[in-house]
Design an enzyme around this catalytic site. Structure first.
Site, PDB file in Angstrom:
ATOM      1  N   HIS A 432      -7.688  -2.950  -3.055  1.00  0.00           N
ATOM      2  CA  HIS A 432      -6.674  -1.937  -3.389  1.00  0.00           C
ATOM      3  C   HIS A 432      -5.524  -2.532  -4.178  1.00  0.00           C
ATOM      4  CE1 HIS A 432      -3.647  -3.147  -0.316  1.00  0.00           C
ATOM      5  NE2 HIS A 432      -4.689  -3.420   0.447  1.00  0.00           N
ATOM      6  N   CYS A 451      -7.361  -6.526   4.248  1.00  0.00           N
ATOM      7  CA  CYS A 451      -7.888  -5.982   3.002  1.00  0.00           C
ATOM      8  C   CYS A 451      -7.508  -6.884   1.831  1.00  0.00           C
ATOM      9  CB  CYS A 451      -7.369  -4.574   2.763  1.00  0.00           C
ATOM     10  SG  CYS A 451      -8.164  -3.338   3.819  1.00  0.00           S
TER      11      CYS A 451
END
Length: 545
Positions: A432, A451
């Site tokens: 992301h 992440c």
């Protein structure tokens, strides 16, 4: 053989050690007859059964042995009428080189090698297979299967070390059949290892050569914090000398002057160690140059073990992340098409090592905040400030297990930034964007909750959507500024591999080293290495085949 390093056979791979697995029976191939057989030497089935009983082989191990000889109508594989076959000589050399190259005493069967050497040195003619010759034939087959299990599949169970990429699949029987079928076996083509493994092996042998010269002298930074072009002195001379010892081809002498040639060599070395290429000699570079050769050898062996686990890379496009390098690469077959810096999970929130397929891109995403973060961070902040959710552009969507379900709306301050890339997995990990762009200026970038944050997410989106004409760079930019989520499905899913390598050879042929940011190297060292100074030896488990 050096005593400081022994490789232990810890976990034999499934096709050899698992005695609970039901192995399909291969029927005897009666089409092989004395007229078309490669050799007239053959086993008696009773000889094989006596061997299986005497060695106390488990059910599946015994069946693998039976299947191999059934498939060749009990014809000998390793020994012909005139002694060892060419394939046996190839295996002898292969095994001997492996023991020497990896200092792996578990793969050295001295008695077996002595028998093979004797057969290679003397002229021999065998007319029939007595019990001694049959025993040697069966022993060689068993040793080959054990060799494949360790040399090519790996000694350590990757799952134990939090490596969740599906392990490379090997068939020892198929490898043995291919070796037997080839009359002019080229080992480089036959060995089931990837190119990166071969490159690391060359570097391992080079470091063994360095080790023979003895420990190198520690380099001191001295009173200066850094050295740049124009400086002179002992530190400069020693750095030049170290580069020469490491095989740097740019330098020709060890003079004490810091010239432009040395600056180029320093920049190259900094890149190989994962530092910003300033061209100045500083404490970070000196630290890397002072790492003992023995430690570098161990790091090479650890990463070669990881290379053994890696499945064959799919053809075409794929995404590869290397956590310790803080880099993402998009490959098109063997070429790197796109690279960018990344931020990975901090030590307390390690990014998981696994593989899957990237299927969706989500522009202007909501961030559905994980329950663990709601509990540890959001709830305490809500108690301190009643306007916390509104100030952070967040909203509550419900409750679950007594906890509020919180999500952050699309916007410039959304923790996922303006786009995310999804490859379904049970670890809730994805790529992301991020509003915290300043973190990419750091050399060591382990800051996330697990992440992977991307330095150039728009470029990745443009690259992956190049085959969808409506998704021009302008339309992607607009979608990233939307107030609503926009989902886009890729026409063809892209394989993603999130890996952990602290040593590798790059596309320029240069050996790279990185820090063990999660301690995975240390855990592997405990499985692989045994130092004579660290107490009693661990037990060695030998595969029963």
């Amino acid at each position: 053989m050096k005593k400081w390093l022994l490789l232990l056979l810890i976990v034999p791979i499934a096709f050899i050690a698992c005695n609970r697995k039901k192995i399909p029976k291969v029927e005897r191939d009666i089409s092989i007859t004395p007229k078309n057989a490669v050799t007239r030497l053959e086993l008696d089935s009773l000889q094989m059964e006596r061997y299986i009983s005497g060695q106390q082989l488990g059910d599946s191990a015994a069946q693998y042995l039976r299947n191999f000889y059934n498939s060749r109508n009990f014809q000998f594989a390793w020994i012909g009428e005139k002694g060892l076959t060419e394939q046996a000589r190839v295996f002898y050399t292969l095994n001997k080189d492996y023991v020497n190259d990896f200092r792996d005493s578990t793969m050295l069967d001295s008695t077996l090698h002595e028998k093979m050497e004797l057969l290679m040195k003397q002229d021999t003619v065998f007319k029939k297979a007595d019990s001694s010759l049959a025993g040697l034939e069966l022993q060689l087959t068993r040793h080959f299967f054990n060799y494949v299990a360790n040399a090519y599949a790996g000694k350590v169970d990757p799952e134990v070390l939090q490596w969740h990429i599906p392990r490379k699949k090997l068939s020892a029987t198929a490898l043995l059949d291919s070796l037997m079928a080839s009359k002019n076996t080229k080992i480089d083509d036959w060995e089931p290892v990837n190119q990166q493994y071969k490159l690391l092996k060359k570097e391992l042998l080079r470091y063994y050569t360095l080790q023979k010269k003895g420990d190198w002298e520690k380099i001191s930074l001295g009173k200066q914090k850094r050295y740049k072009t124009g400086d002179t002195g002992l530190t400069v001379r020693m750095v030049r000398q170290r580069f020469l010892e490491l095989g740097d081809t740019l330098l020709k002498d060890s003079l004490p002057e810091f010239d432009e040639t040395l600056k180029t060599a320093v920049k190259q070395a900094q890149q190989q160690f994962g530092y910003r290429a300033t061209g100045n000699i500083d404490a970070a570079l000196i630290k890397e140059l002072n790492v003992p050769v023995q430690e570098r050898i161990e790091k090479l062996l650890i990463n070669m073990e990881r290379m053994r686990w890696m499945p064959a890379m799919p053809a075409g496009r794929r995404v590869l992340v290397n956590i310790p390098d803080y880099q993402l690469h998009v490959f098109e077959d063997k070429e790197i098409a796109l690279s960018m810096g990344i931020v990975v999970g901090k030590a307390a929130n390690k990014t998981v090592i696994f593989s899957n397929k990237l299927r969706n891109i989500v522009f202007s995403p909501y961030w559905n905040i994980p329950a663990s973060i709601v509990r540890s961070e959001v709830l305490p902040a809500m108690r301190r400030n009643r306007n916390y959710l509104r100030n952070k552009n967040m909203e509550q969507t419900g409750t679950s297990n007594g906890l509020p379900q919180i999500r952050q709306k699309p916007g410039d301050n959304n923790s996922l930034g303006r786009v995310k890339f999804l490859f379904p997995n049970s670890y809730d990990i994805y790529f992301h964007d991020t509003p915290a762009k300043s973190l990419f200026a750091e050399e060591k970038r382990a800051f996330s909750h697990g992440c992977i944050r991307l330095a150039q997410p728009a470029k990745l989106a443009e690259y992956l959507l190049a085959d969808q004409k409506q998704w021009t760079p302008d339309n992607i930019a607009k979608a990233m500024k939307s107030t609503k989520e926009i989902w886009v499905r890729l026409k063809k899913p892209v394989p993603v591999f999130i890996t952990y390598f602290t040593a590798w050879v790059d596309q320029h042929g240069r050996l790279n080293f990185r820090d063990d940011i999660y301690g995975h190297d240390q855990k592997m060292a405990e499985q692989l290495f045994l130092s004579a100074t660290k107490g009693a030896a661990k037990p060695v488990t030998i595969a029963k085949l």
